[in-house]
Design a protein around this motif. Structure first.
Motif, PDB file in Angstrom:
ATOM      1  N   TYR A 177       0.839  -1.199   0.000  1.00  0.00           N
ATOM      2  CA  TYR A 177       0.000   0.000   0.000  1.00  0.00           C
ATOM      3  C   TYR A 177       0.876   1.252   0.000  1.00  0.00           C
ATOM      4  O   TYR A 177       0.634   2.205  -0.745  1.00  0.00           O
ATOM      5  N   ALA A 178       1.896   1.237   0.837  1.00  0.00           N
ATOM      6  CA  ALA A 178       2.780   2.401   0.965  1.00  0.00           C
ATOM      7  C   ALA A 178       3.577   2.667  -0.303  1.00  0.00           C
ATOM      8  O   ALA A 178       3.990   3.799  -0.561  1.00  0.00           O
ATOM      9  N   SER A 179       3.813   1.626  -1.105  1.00  0.00           N
ATOM     10  CA  SER A 179       4.631   1.785  -2.317  1.00  0.00           C
ATOM     11  C   SER A 179       3.797   1.796  -3.595  1.00  0.00           C
ATOM     12  O   SER A 179       4.343   1.706  -4.694  1.00  0.00           O
ATOM     13  N   HIS A 180       2.469   1.930  -3.468  1.00  0.00           N
ATOM     14  CA  HIS A 180       1.598   1.904  -4.641  1.00  0.00           C
ATOM     15  C   HIS A 180       1.890   3.080  -5.567  1.00  0.00           C
ATOM     16  O   HIS A 180       2.275   4.170  -5.119  1.00  0.00           O
ATOM     17  N   GLU A 181       1.703   2.849  -6.849  1.00  0.00           N
ATOM     18  CA  GLU A 181       2.007   3.862  -7.866  1.00  0.00           C
ATOM     19  C   GLU A 181       1.172   5.130  -7.683  1.00  0.00           C
ATOM     20  O   GLU A 181       1.658   6.245  -7.891  1.00  0.00           O
ATOM     21  N   PHE A 182      -0.088   4.979  -7.306  1.00  0.00           N
ATOM     22  CA  PHE A 182      -0.975   6.135  -7.164  1.00  0.00           C
ATOM     23  C   PHE A 182      -0.899   6.679  -5.729  1.00  0.00           C
ATOM     24  O   PHE A 182      -1.788   6.448  -4.908  1.00  0.00           O
ATOM     25  N   ARG A 183       0.154   7.420  -5.459  1.00  0.00           N
ATOM     26  CA  ARG A 183       0.410   7.895  -4.099  1.00  0.00           C
ATOM     27  C   ARG A 183      -0.655   8.890  -3.622  1.00  0.00           C
ATOM     28  O   ARG A 183      -0.855   9.051  -2.416  1.00  0.00           O
ATOM     29  N   ASP A 184      -1.306   9.580  -4.555  1.00  0.00           N
ATOM     30  CA  ASP A 184      -2.330  10.541  -4.150  1.00  0.00           C
ATOM     31  C   ASP A 184      -3.552   9.855  -3.561  1.00  0.00           C
ATOM     32  O   ASP A 184      -4.309  10.454  -2.802  1.00  0.00           O
ATOM     33  N   VAL A 185      -3.742   8.581  -3.908  1.00  0.00           N
ATOM     34  CA  VAL A 185      -4.871   7.798  -3.381  1.00  0.00           C
ATOM     35  C   VAL A 185      -4.408   6.900  -2.238  1.00  0.00           C
ATOM     36  O   VAL A 185      -5.029   6.853  -1.168  1.00  0.00           O
ATOM     37  N   TYR A 186      -3.301   6.226  -2.464  1.00  0.00           N
ATOM     38  CA  TYR A 186      -2.800   5.247  -1.490  1.00  0.00           C
ATOM     39  C   TYR A 186      -1.837   5.917  -0.512  1.00  0.00           C
ATOM     40  O   TYR A 186      -0.626   5.777  -0.604  1.00  0.00           O
ATOM     41  N   ASN A 187      -2.404   6.666   0.418  1.00  0.00           N
ATOM     42  CA  ASN A 187      -1.617   7.345   1.440  1.00  0.00           C
ATOM     43  C   ASN A 187      -1.634   6.499   2.707  1.00  0.00           C
ATOM     44  O   ASN A 187      -2.662   6.378   3.371  1.00  0.00           O
ATOM     45  N   ILE A 188      -0.521   5.904   3.032  1.00  0.00           N
ATOM     46  CA  ILE A 188      -0.438   4.990   4.167  1.00  0.00           C
ATOM     47  C   ILE A 188      -0.814   5.682   5.477  1.00  0.00           C
ATOM     48  O   ILE A 188      -1.330   5.065   6.405  1.00  0.00           O
ATOM     49  N   HIS A 189      -0.612   7.014   5.542  1.00  0.00           N
ATOM     50  CA  HIS A 189      -0.897   7.755   6.772  1.00  0.00           C
ATOM     51  C   HIS A 189      -2.402   7.957   6.977  1.00  0.00           C
ATOM     52  O   HIS A 189      -2.844   8.221   8.089  1.00  0.00           O
ATOM     53  N   ASP A 190      -3.176   7.835   5.896  1.00  0.00           N
ATOM     54  CA  ASP A 190      -4.631   7.972   6.001  1.00  0.00           C
ATOM     55  C   ASP A 190      -5.322   6.621   6.216  1.00  0.00           C
ATOM     56  O   ASP A 190      -6.535   6.563   6.416  1.00  0.00           O
ATOM     57  N   LEU A 191      -4.547   5.566   6.158  1.00  0.00           N
ATOM     58  CA  LEU A 191      -5.119   4.223   6.236  1.00  0.00           C
ATOM     59  C   LEU A 191      -5.470   3.874   7.680  1.00  0.00           C
ATOM     60  O   LEU A 191      -4.661   4.060   8.592  1.00  0.00           O
ATOM     61  N   ASP A 192      -6.672   3.360   7.886  1.00  0.00           N
ATOM     62  CA  ASP A 192      -7.090   2.884   9.210  1.00  0.00           C
ATOM     63  C   ASP A 192      -6.536   1.473   9.379  1.00  0.00           C
ATOM     64  O   ASP A 192      -7.134   0.497   8.920  1.00  0.00           O
ATOM     65  N   GLN A 193      -5.407   1.367  10.037  1.00  0.00           N
ATOM     66  CA  GLN A 193      -4.713   0.079  10.112  1.00  0.00           C
ATOM     67  C   GLN A 193      -5.476  -0.951  10.946  1.00  0.00           C
ATOM     68  O   GLN A 193      -5.323  -2.149  10.740  1.00  0.00           O
ATOM     69  N   GLU A 194      -6.298  -0.494  11.889  1.00  0.00           N
ATOM     70  CA  GLU A 194      -7.094  -1.445  12.670  1.00  0.00           C
ATOM     71  C   GLU A 194      -8.163  -2.099  11.806  1.00  0.00           C
ATOM     72  O   GLU A 194      -8.435  -3.292  11.945  1.00  0.00           O
ATOM     73  N   LYS A 195      -8.769  -1.323  10.906  1.00  0.00           N
ATOM     74  CA  LYS A 195      -9.755  -1.904   9.991  1.00  0.00           C
ATOM     75  C   LYS A 195      -9.087  -2.860   9.014  1.00  0.00           C
ATOM     76  O   LYS A 195      -9.647  -3.900   8.659  1.00  0.00           O
ATOM     77  N   VAL A 196      -7.889  -2.494   8.580  1.00  0.00           N
ATOM     78  CA  VAL A 196      -7.138  -3.394   7.696  1.00  0.00           C
ATOM     79  C   VAL A 196      -6.819  -4.685   8.428  1.00  0.00           C
ATOM     80  O   VAL A 196      -6.984  -5.784   7.891  1.00  0.00           O
ATOM     81  N   ALA A 197      -6.388  -4.558   9.684  1.00  0.00           N
ATOM     82  CA  ALA A 197      -6.072  -5.748  10.488  1.00  0.00           C
ATOM     83  C   ALA A 197      -7.285  -6.660  10.609  1.00  0.00           C
ATOM     84  O   ALA A 197      -7.165  -7.889  10.562  1.00  0.00           O
ATOM     85  N   LEU A 198      -8.473  -6.045  10.715  1.00  0.00           N
ATOM     86  CA  LEU A 198      -9.696  -6.845  10.851  1.00  0.00           C
ATOM     87  C   LEU A 198      -9.961  -7.687   9.602  1.00  0.00           C
ATOM     88  O   LEU A 198     -10.465  -8.799   9.695  1.00  0.00           O
ATOM     89  N   THR A 199      -9.576  -7.162   8.439  1.00  0.00           N
ATOM     90  CA  THR A 199      -9.763  -7.940   7.201  1.00  0.00           C
ATOM     91  C   THR A 199      -8.854  -9.163   7.166  1.00  0.00           C
ATOM     92  O   THR A 199      -9.094 -10.089   6.395  1.00  0.00           O
ATOM     93  N   PHE A 200      -7.818  -9.151   7.996  1.00  0.00           N
ATOM     94  CA  PHE A 200      -6.918 -10.313   8.096  1.00  0.00           C
ATOM     95  C   PHE A 200      -7.226 -11.159   9.333  1.00  0.00           C
ATOM     96  O   PHE A 200      -6.474 -12.075   9.667  1.00  0.00           O
ATOM     97  N   GLY A 201      -8.317 -10.819  10.016  1.00  0.00           N
ATOM     98  CA  GLY A 201      -8.759 -11.636  11.148  1.00  0.00           C
ATOM     99  C   GLY A 201      -8.273 -11.209  12.512  1.00  0.00           C
ATOM    100  O   GLY A 201      -8.442 -11.921  13.494  1.00  0.00           O
ATOM    101  N   PHE A 202      -7.681 -10.003  12.600  1.00  0.00           N
ATOM    102  CA  PHE A 202      -7.182  -9.486  13.870  1.00  0.00           C
ATOM    103  C   PHE A 202      -8.066  -8.363  14.393  1.00  0.00           C
ATOM    104  O   PHE A 202      -8.433  -7.476  13.627  1.00  0.00           O
TER     105      PHE A 202
END
Length: 203
Positions: A176-201
């Motif tokens: 996500y942090a290295s995605h080509e479209f940096r204007d969309v894929y901003n790692i600092h705006d990502l809700d990491q807890e919600k992402v973790a939930l998609t992996f079962g955490f």
């Protein structure tokens, strides 16, 4: 959402593309645990295993799921019997998506279909697809299966699967942090807890 979709199309042949090899490994194993006929073909396998997984899916199965990393999407032909292409995360560029969708539609006597999952934070990526003249429409699933609690419980109980999930989660963040479209894929705006939930955490 993915679980609900796959349940409804369990009698069809589906290829799912993931952003990383780790996600490919993890979700293939998770789908197997959830009683889906799923397999994976990725660069972490020997060439013989990679080919056997692909050929089994392509030639022998009348239905089932093949999980593949994005960057290996051009390594093999889309089987004419494949009815759905799913991008679990948007690909690196619209051109990749166009190429895959074009193949699933042209190499079969029955028109193939494609599904692209986009989170609210990723809606901005659709501007690039529109600019590339990709036509799409919203696909609504009326009722979502409530499997999250069972999913989390499964990860807690299964040490091996939890290890795959943890590795896949970290690989996803790096991708996500290295995605080509940096204007969309901003790692600092990502809700990491919600992402973790998609992996079962849960945290």
């Amino acid at each position: 959402m993915l679980y609900t979709f796959l349940k409804r199309h369990a009698d069809q042949k589906i290829i799912i593309f993931f952003s990383t090899t780790k996600s490919t490994q993890y979700y293939a194993k998770l789908l197997q645990r959830l009683k889906f006929d799923a397999r994976a073909a990725h660069n972490g396998q020997s060439k013989s295993v990679f080919l056997s997984q692909y050929l089994e899916f392509s030639k022998q199965c009348s239905s089932g799921i093949l999980c593949v990393p994005d960057f290996q999407g051009n390594d093999f032909s889309i089987p004419p019997s494949c009815q759905w292409i799913i991008q679990f995360e948007p690909p690196g560029s619209p051109d990749e998506y166009i190429f895959r969708v074009g193949r699933v539609s042209s190499e079969s006597s029955v028109p193939g279909q494609a599904l692209l999952f986009v989170t609210p934070e990723q809606f901005g990526v659709l501007q690039y697809f529109k600019a590339a003249q990709v036509k799409f429409r919203e696909y609504e699933i009326a009722k979502i299966s409530q499997v999250q609690k069972d999913y989390v419980s499964l990860i807690r109980k299964d040490d091996k699967l939890r290890k795959f999930a943890r590795e896949a989660y970290h690989a996803y963040l790096l991708a996500y942090a290295s995605h080509e479209f940096r204007d969309v894929y901003n790692i600092h705006d990502l809700d990491q807890e919600k992402v973790a939930l998609t992996f079962g955490f849960t945290k």
